[in-house]
Design a protein around this motif. Structure first.
Motif, PDB file in Angstrom:
ATOM      1  N   ASN A   1       0.823  -1.196   0.000  1.00 60.76           N
ATOM      2  CA  ASN A   1       0.000   0.000   0.000  1.00 60.76           C
ATOM      3  C   ASN A   1       0.868   1.261   0.000  1.00 60.76           C
ATOM      4  OD1 ASN A   1       0.934   0.346   2.655  1.00 60.76           O
ATOM      5  ND2 ASN A   1      -0.861  -0.621   3.546  1.00 60.76           N
ATOM      6  N   TRP A   2       0.211   2.398   0.052  1.00 67.81           N
ATOM      7  CA  TRP A   2       0.926   3.675  -0.035  1.00 67.81           C
ATOM      8  C   TRP A   2       1.896   3.853   1.124  1.00 67.81           C
ATOM      9  CZ3 TRP A   2       2.819   7.610  -2.454  1.00 67.81           C
ATOM     10  CH2 TRP A   2       3.170   8.778  -1.755  1.00 67.81           C
ATOM     11  N   GLN A   3       1.454   3.564   2.333  1.00 66.96           N
ATOM     12  CA  GLN A   3       2.332   3.768   3.487  1.00 66.96           C
ATOM     13  C   GLN A   3       3.589   2.925   3.386  1.00 66.96           C
ATOM     14  OE1 GLN A   3       2.085   6.120   5.621  1.00 66.96           O
ATOM     15  NE2 GLN A   3       0.089   6.822   4.930  1.00 66.96           N
ATOM     16  N   MET A   4       3.450   1.689   2.935  1.00 66.58           N
ATOM     17  CA  MET A   4       4.622   0.821   2.784  1.00 66.58           C
ATOM     18  C   MET A   4       5.549   1.346   1.694  1.00 66.58           C
ATOM     19  SD  MET A   4       2.741  -2.891   3.134  1.00 66.58           S
ATOM     20  CE  MET A   4       4.207  -3.822   2.774  1.00 66.58           C
ATOM     21  N   ARG A   5       4.972   1.700   0.554  1.00 65.90           N
ATOM     22  CA  ARG A   5       5.812   2.143  -0.571  1.00 65.90           C
ATOM     23  C   ARG A   5       6.487   3.475  -0.282  1.00 65.90           C
ATOM     24  NH1 ARG A   5       3.358  -0.239  -6.196  1.00 65.90           N
ATOM     25  NH2 ARG A   5       1.893  -1.704  -5.273  1.00 65.90           N
ATOM     26  N   SER A   6       5.739   4.411   0.281  1.00 65.14           N
ATOM     27  CA  SER A   6       6.358   5.700   0.581  1.00 65.14           C
ATOM     28  C   SER A   6       7.402   5.558   1.674  1.00 65.14           C
ATOM     29  CB  SER A   6       5.289   6.721   0.991  1.00 65.14           C
ATOM     30  OG  SER A   6       4.597   6.298   2.163  1.00 65.14           O
ATOM     31  N   GLY A   7       7.170   4.625   2.631  1.00 61.83           N
ATOM     32  CA  GLY A   7       8.169   4.374   3.667  1.00 61.83           C
ATOM     33  C   GLY A   7       9.440   3.764   3.092  1.00 61.83           C
ATOM     34  N   ILE A   8       9.284   2.851   2.152  1.00 61.07           N
ATOM     35  CA  ILE A   8      10.455   2.260   1.490  1.00 61.07           C
ATOM     36  C   ILE A   8      11.219   3.330   0.708  1.00 61.07           C
ATOM     37  CG2 ILE A   8      11.159   0.655  -0.336  1.00 61.07           C
ATOM     38  CD1 ILE A   8       8.829  -1.159   0.589  1.00 61.07           C
TER      39      ILE A   8
ATOM     40  N   GLU B   1      -3.634   6.838 -14.860  1.00 61.83           N
ATOM     41  CA  GLU B   1      -3.458   5.505 -15.417  1.00 61.83           C
ATOM     42  C   GLU B   1      -2.058   4.939 -15.205  1.00 61.83           C
ATOM     43  OE1 GLU B   1      -4.901   4.816 -19.302  1.00 61.83           O
ATOM     44  OE2 GLU B   1      -6.617   6.149 -19.092  1.00 61.83           O
ATOM     45  N   VAL B   2      -1.127   5.737 -14.712  1.00 60.97           N
ATOM     46  CA  VAL B   2       0.229   5.214 -14.538  1.00 60.97           C
ATOM     47  C   VAL B   2       0.367   4.460 -13.219  1.00 60.97           C
ATOM     48  CG1 VAL B   2       1.129   7.160 -15.844  1.00 60.97           C
ATOM     49  CG2 VAL B   2       1.258   7.213 -13.364  1.00 60.97           C
ATOM     50  N   PHE B   3      -0.513   4.707 -12.264  1.00 59.03           N
ATOM     51  CA  PHE B   3      -0.342   4.138 -10.931  1.00 59.03           C
ATOM     52  C   PHE B   3      -0.705   2.656 -10.892  1.00 59.03           C
ATOM     53  CE2 PHE B   3      -1.139   8.677  -9.857  1.00 59.03           C
ATOM     54  CZ  PHE B   3       0.103   8.937  -9.298  1.00 59.03           C
ATOM     55  N   ASP B   4       0.039   1.936 -10.074  1.00 59.18           N
ATOM     56  CA  ASP B   4      -0.247   0.527  -9.822  1.00 59.18           C
ATOM     57  C   ASP B   4      -1.632   0.414  -9.191  1.00 59.18           C
ATOM     58  OD1 ASP B   4      -0.226  -2.139  -9.206  1.00 59.18           O
ATOM     59  OD2 ASP B   4       1.695  -2.125  -8.175  1.00 59.18           O
ATOM     60  N   LEU B   5      -2.413  -0.569  -9.635  1.00 62.25           N
ATOM     61  CA  LEU B   5      -3.776  -0.725  -9.116  1.00 62.25           C
ATOM     62  C   LEU B   5      -3.801  -0.945  -7.609  1.00 62.25           C
ATOM     63  CD1 LEU B   5      -5.646  -2.839 -11.800  1.00 62.25           C
ATOM     64  CD2 LEU B   5      -5.990  -0.450 -11.207  1.00 62.25           C
ATOM     65  N   GLU B   6      -2.749  -1.571  -7.070  1.00 61.53           N
ATOM     66  CA  GLU B   6      -2.717  -1.779  -5.622  1.00 61.53           C
ATOM     67  C   GLU B   6      -2.669  -0.451  -4.875  1.00 61.53           C
ATOM     68  OE1 GLU B   6       0.501  -4.348  -4.609  1.00 61.53           O
ATOM     69  OE2 GLU B   6      -0.571  -6.167  -5.156  1.00 61.53           O
ATOM     70  N   LEU B   7      -2.081   0.569  -5.480  1.00 59.92           N
ATOM     71  CA  LEU B   7      -2.034   1.886  -4.847  1.00 59.92           C
ATOM     72  C   LEU B   7      -3.386   2.574  -4.891  1.00 59.92           C
ATOM     73  CD1 LEU B   7       1.348   3.532  -5.938  1.00 59.92           C
ATOM     74  CD2 LEU B   7       0.574   3.065  -3.623  1.00 59.92           C
ATOM     75  N   LEU B   8      -4.161   2.324  -5.927  1.00 57.96           N
ATOM     76  CA  LEU B   8      -5.445   3.004  -6.082  1.00 57.96           C
ATOM     77  C   LEU B   8      -6.463   2.549  -5.050  1.00 57.96           C
ATOM     78  CD1 LEU B   8      -5.773   3.062  -9.970  1.00 57.96           C
ATOM     79  CD2 LEU B   8      -5.036   4.887  -8.447  1.00 57.96           C
ATOM     80  N   ARG B   9      -6.167   1.491  -4.324  1.00 63.00           N
ATOM     81  CA  ARG B   9      -7.076   1.044  -3.271  1.00 63.00           C
ATOM     82  C   ARG B   9      -7.006   1.949  -2.049  1.00 63.00           C
ATOM     83  NH1 ARG B   9      -5.219  -5.326  -3.404  1.00 63.00           N
ATOM     84  NH2 ARG B   9      -5.887  -5.780  -5.534  1.00 63.00           N
TER      85      ARG B   9
ATOM     86  N   GLU C   1      -3.112  13.135  -3.554  1.00 64.16           N
ATOM     87  CA  GLU C   1      -2.240  14.304  -3.640  1.00 64.16           C
ATOM     88  C   GLU C   1      -0.790  13.878  -3.501  1.00 64.16           C
ATOM     89  OE1 GLU C   1      -2.725  17.535  -4.002  1.00 64.16           O
ATOM     90  OE2 GLU C   1      -4.800  18.031  -3.481  1.00 64.16           O
ATOM     91  N   GLU C   2      -0.534  13.043  -2.504  1.00 61.44           N
ATOM     92  CA  GLU C   2       0.837  12.630  -2.225  1.00 61.44           C
ATOM     93  C   GLU C   2       1.381  11.732  -3.334  1.00 61.44           C
ATOM     94  OE1 GLU C   2      -1.691  12.470  -0.012  1.00 61.44           O
ATOM     95  OE2 GLU C   2      -1.062  14.280   1.068  1.00 61.44           O
ATOM     96  N   MET C   3       0.511  10.880  -3.885  1.00 62.43           N
ATOM     97  CA  MET C   3       0.949  10.021  -4.990  1.00 62.43           C
ATOM     98  C   MET C   3       1.387  10.854  -6.185  1.00 62.43           C
ATOM     99  SD  MET C   3      -2.004   7.102  -4.596  1.00 62.43           S
ATOM    100  CE  MET C   3      -1.900   6.624  -6.316  1.00 62.43           C
ATOM    101  N   VAL C   4       0.601  11.868  -6.501  1.00 61.33           N
ATOM    102  CA  VAL C   4       0.941  12.726  -7.634  1.00 61.33           C
ATOM    103  C   VAL C   4       2.221  13.506  -7.340  1.00 61.33           C
ATOM    104  CG1 VAL C   4       0.178  14.691  -9.013  1.00 61.33           C
ATOM    105  CG2 VAL C   4      -1.438  12.889  -8.418  1.00 61.33           C
ATOM    106  N   GLN C   5       2.373  13.967  -6.093  1.00 60.79           N
ATOM    107  CA  GLN C   5       3.592  14.702  -5.728  1.00 60.79           C
ATOM    108  C   GLN C   5       4.821  13.807  -5.847  1.00 60.79           C
ATOM    109  OE1 GLN C   5       3.301  16.781  -1.926  1.00 60.79           O
ATOM    110  NE2 GLN C   5       1.138  17.212  -2.315  1.00 60.79           N
ATOM    111  N   LEU C   6       4.701  12.560  -5.408  1.00 61.82           N
ATOM    112  CA  LEU C   6       5.839  11.652  -5.523  1.00 61.82           C
ATOM    113  C   LEU C   6       6.129  11.334  -6.989  1.00 61.82           C
ATOM    114  CD1 LEU C   6       7.914  10.095  -3.865  1.00 61.82           C
ATOM    115  CD2 LEU C   6       6.368   8.126  -3.865  1.00 61.82           C
ATOM    116  N   LEU C   7       5.078  11.231  -7.796  1.00 67.45           N
ATOM    117  CA  LEU C   7       5.273  11.015  -9.227  1.00 67.45           C
ATOM    118  C   LEU C   7       6.031  12.191  -9.843  1.00 67.45           C
ATOM    119  CD1 LEU C   7       4.535   9.148 -11.672  1.00 67.45           C
ATOM    120  CD2 LEU C   7       2.584  10.667 -12.037  1.00 67.45           C
ATOM    121  N   GLN C   8       5.655  13.406  -9.443  1.00 67.96           N
ATOM    122  CA  GLN C   8       6.345  14.588  -9.971  1.00 67.96           C
ATOM    123  C   GLN C   8       7.802  14.603  -9.526  1.00 67.96           C
ATOM    124  OE1 GLN C   8       5.108  17.009 -12.165  1.00 67.96           O
ATOM    125  NE2 GLN C   8       7.316  17.349 -12.233  1.00 67.96           N
ATOM    126  N   LEU C   9       8.055  14.207  -8.274  1.00 67.42           N
ATOM    127  CA  LEU C   9       9.434  14.142  -7.782  1.00 67.42           C
ATOM    128  C   LEU C   9      10.235  13.116  -8.578  1.00 67.42           C
ATOM    129  CD1 LEU C   9      11.695  14.781  -5.792  1.00 67.42           C
ATOM    130  CD2 LEU C   9      10.662  13.140  -4.200  1.00 67.42           C
TER     131      LEU C   9
END
Length: 649
Positions: free
Chosen positions: A451-458, A577-585, A591-599
């Motif tokens: 999920n997002w917390q795991m991926r952003s933590g990694i 459409e670029v995000f992994d479906l597991e993240l969309l859950r 907001e944070e997903m898009v910010q990390l994508l921009q980074l």
């Protein structure tokens, strides 16, 4: 410039200038009209600024407002007609978690380019808004937690690009129509007044998508009166056949017993064989044969860089690496020992490793990886280096620099062994393997989604580890950043591995390194700058967000690398459409997903000077993680099942 040319230029300037500015002026007027109609406690826009593009929640492109995101800002009342007819270039509209009521204005149909519409958590009412059927480019539609009533119309078939349809927590009634939405990936119609059976094309979704209704059929309970197919082709209504004779029964019993005994025998032989493999000690006399029997290279996603469990790149077992040369040197008086670093516990020596049971984990860029379990039960990991051509003195100088690196987000190097033919590095064993394994390994039942917390933590942990390496000197870099070199603890904390090894090996080990991760300016993979590290880390972030490896088959077929593929999608305003479906859950982290994508895109810029430093990267990841944690802990206004929006840039 001749007078007639100057006059022509001024004429064009006068003619064209008004055609640009009024577009943005009309958008600005529409936004002010919206604020006046529905209020909002945080719509404190600075109206003295002529351009609305700097207002909170507003984004522009090509002199038009393309994104309007006003979630949870206490908007109330009804949206009047006439506003959206002046916002015709909108791609993303998010008004979720407010108190808007009434029906949607009919001029919303003017927003023909709308991709993402998020209206969940309001008080909107009336029958399903037919104005949506003309928005043929819609990808995400969320009308959950409102007061919509009536039936789900067949007009949704017009939305051929729809991937997300959330209608839960409304008052919709009737049956679910057999919609033909071929791209639909997410559906939720729970907690409505629906009845009848679930259409066949929707039976692929989980039961949670249909609960709280009077629905039946897969994935819910069978509908009343549904005939259950006869088991194994036997019709229970047929007359019972004659009983088997005694001889037939005896034959069946004898055959079953013999079959059972045969199965037991096979299992016994397999267990003996497996037990024999597990208890085999790797000693000096047999290790050469064992190394010769190591199978060929596994797929990159499995063992790239000698990876453990799908790419464990640093941990390798000393046991299988200690071949006869070390022993012969010891017998001849030139004894070679394990050299430990700093305060590392000296709980074992070379002979302990030689007696340890070993498991080959894989082959990779710098050598073969093993896991060794010592007699005391401790597991260690060792890398058996290949193609090391430098002298012992130079090796010692360089490896001591690596051994001195001490940070919680680095895999610590505990000891090394050097002989004429063998060079070994002993590390802590990381039980969870690599990020590559977690992202691209088995995705079947029982797998824990990332999920997002795991991926952003990694991402944050890996960034901290690389930032620490860069802080050791302007010429210190990693040189081999990729998902198989990010190892994980049991709590999924990231540990960066393989740092400092690029300077130890010869050129023959480097040609295929970091395929897809290498910065475009790198010509010698043994000489990688810190900015090139940032590029590789950007690709790693894209891998985390998209779920696609840089060597993904789809990307190879299209002839582009992962950064260029993501940028092409974003340019077409299909960011979601670029995000992994597991993240969309996940909820409320778009907001944070898009910010990390921009980074990630910033890190993977083609020109090194355009890339941020790792210190800046770490800071930005930390800030967006804190933002998501704050939002998840903020009380929500009596709205459930909220799924946020993913804006397009």
């Amino acid at each position: 410039m001749q007078p007639q040319n100057l006059s022509f230029f001024l004429f064009l300037f006068v003619i064209l200038l008004p055609s640009v500015k009024p577009d943005l002026d009309s958008d600005r007027a529409a936004l002010l009209a919206l604020r006046s109609a529905v209020g909002g406690r945080t719509l404190l826009w600075n109206v003295t600024q002529q351009s609305p593009c700097s207002w909170a929640g507003v984004q522009c492109k090509d002199n038009h407002v393309t994104v309007l995101r006003l979630p949870g800002v206490a908007l109330s009342g009804q949206i009047p007609t006439g506003i959206f007819s002046n916002l015709t270039h909108l791609r993303t509209l998010s008004l979720r978690l407010n108190a808007l009521k009434g029906q949607l204005p009919s001029d919303l149909a003017s927003c023909a380019s709308l991709r993402n519409l998020y209206l969940q958590g309001n008080l909107l009412s009336g029958e399903f808004p037919e104005v949506l059927f003309s928005l043929h480019d819609l990808v995400r539609l969320n009308l959950a937690s409102n007061n919509f009533s009536g039936v789900i119309p067949l007009g949704l078939n017009n939305l051929t690009r729809l991937r997300t349809l959330f209608l839960e927590n409304n008052h919709l009634s009737g049956s679910i129509p057999a919609l033909n939405l071929k791209k639909l990936e997410q559906l939720n119609v729970s907690n409505n007044l629906l009845n009848g059976s679930v259409p066949g094309k929707f039976q692929i979704f989980s039961s949670d998508a249909f609960l709280g209704n009077s629905l039946c059929g897969r994935p819910l309970k069978p509908c009343p009166g549904t005939e259950v197919p006869p088991a194994f082709g036997i019709d229970i209504n047929e007359p019972k056949k004659k009983k088997l004779s005694g001889g037939a029964i005896a034959g069946i019993v004898i055959g079953s017993v013999l079959g059972f005994l045969l199965i037991l025998l096979v299992l016994f032989l397999l267990c003996r064989r497996k037990s024999s493999k597990k208890t085999t000690s790797v000693d000096i006399a047999t290790v050469k044969q064992r190394v010769a029997e190591i199978p060929g290279d596994k797929p990159v996603s499995d063992v790239e860089n000698g990876g453990y469990n799908n790419g464990y790149s640093v941990a390798a077992t000393a046991a299988a690496a200690m071949v006869g040369n070390g022993k012969s040197e010891a017998n001849n008086g030139g004894a070679k020992k394990l050299v430990f670093f700093g305060n590392s516990a000296r709980a074992f020596d070379l002979e302990d490793l030689l007696r340890a049971s070993a498991e080959v984990l894989g082959k990779g860029t710098f050598g073969t990886a093993y896991k060794a379990v010592l007699e005391v039960g401790t597991a260690v990991a060792v890398k058996r280096l290949k193609d090391v051509t430098i002298s012992e003195r130079e090796f010692k100088e360089k490896i001591e620099v690596v051994g001195a690196m001490d940070h919680e987000n680095l895999v610590p190097l505990r000891a090394y062994y050097y002989s004429r033919d063998e060079k070994l590095l002993v590390y802590d064993y990381m039980p969870m393997g690599s990020l590559s394994a977690l992202l691209h390994g088995n995705k079947g039942a029982g797998r824990t989604p990332l999920n997002w917390q795991m991926r952003s933590g990694i991402a944050f942990g890996a960034a901290r580890g690389i930032e620490f390496l860069h802080s050791q000197g302007s010429n210190v870099s990693h040189g081999n950043i990729k998902s198989s070199n990010i190892l994980l603890t049991k709590s999924h904390d990231a540990r960066v591995s393989d740092f400092g090894l690029a300077h130890l090996v010869g050129p023959s080990s480097t040609p295929n390194r970091v395929a897809g991760y290498r910065a475009p300016e790198v010509t010698d993979p043994r000489k990688v700058s810190q900015k090139a590290d940032v590029y590789s880390f950007g690709v790693l972030l894209l891998e985390l967000l998209t779920g696609k490896a840089p060597t993904h088959a789809l990307l190879n077929e299209e002839g582009v690398d992962l950064p260029r593929w993501v940028q092409s999608i974003v340019r077409e305003e299909w960011t979601s459409e670029v995000f992994d479906l597991e993240l969309l859950r996940d909820q409320n982290v778009e907001e944070e997903m898009v910010q990390l994508l921009q980074l990630a895109v910033d890190c993977a810029a083609s020109y090194p000077d355009k890339r941020p430093s790792m210190a800046e990267v770490t800071k930005r990841i930390e800030e967006l993680r804190q933002s998501s944690l704050r939002e998840n802990h903020e009380p929500q206004p009596n709205v459930i099942n909220d799924t946020g929006d993913i804006s397009s840039r």
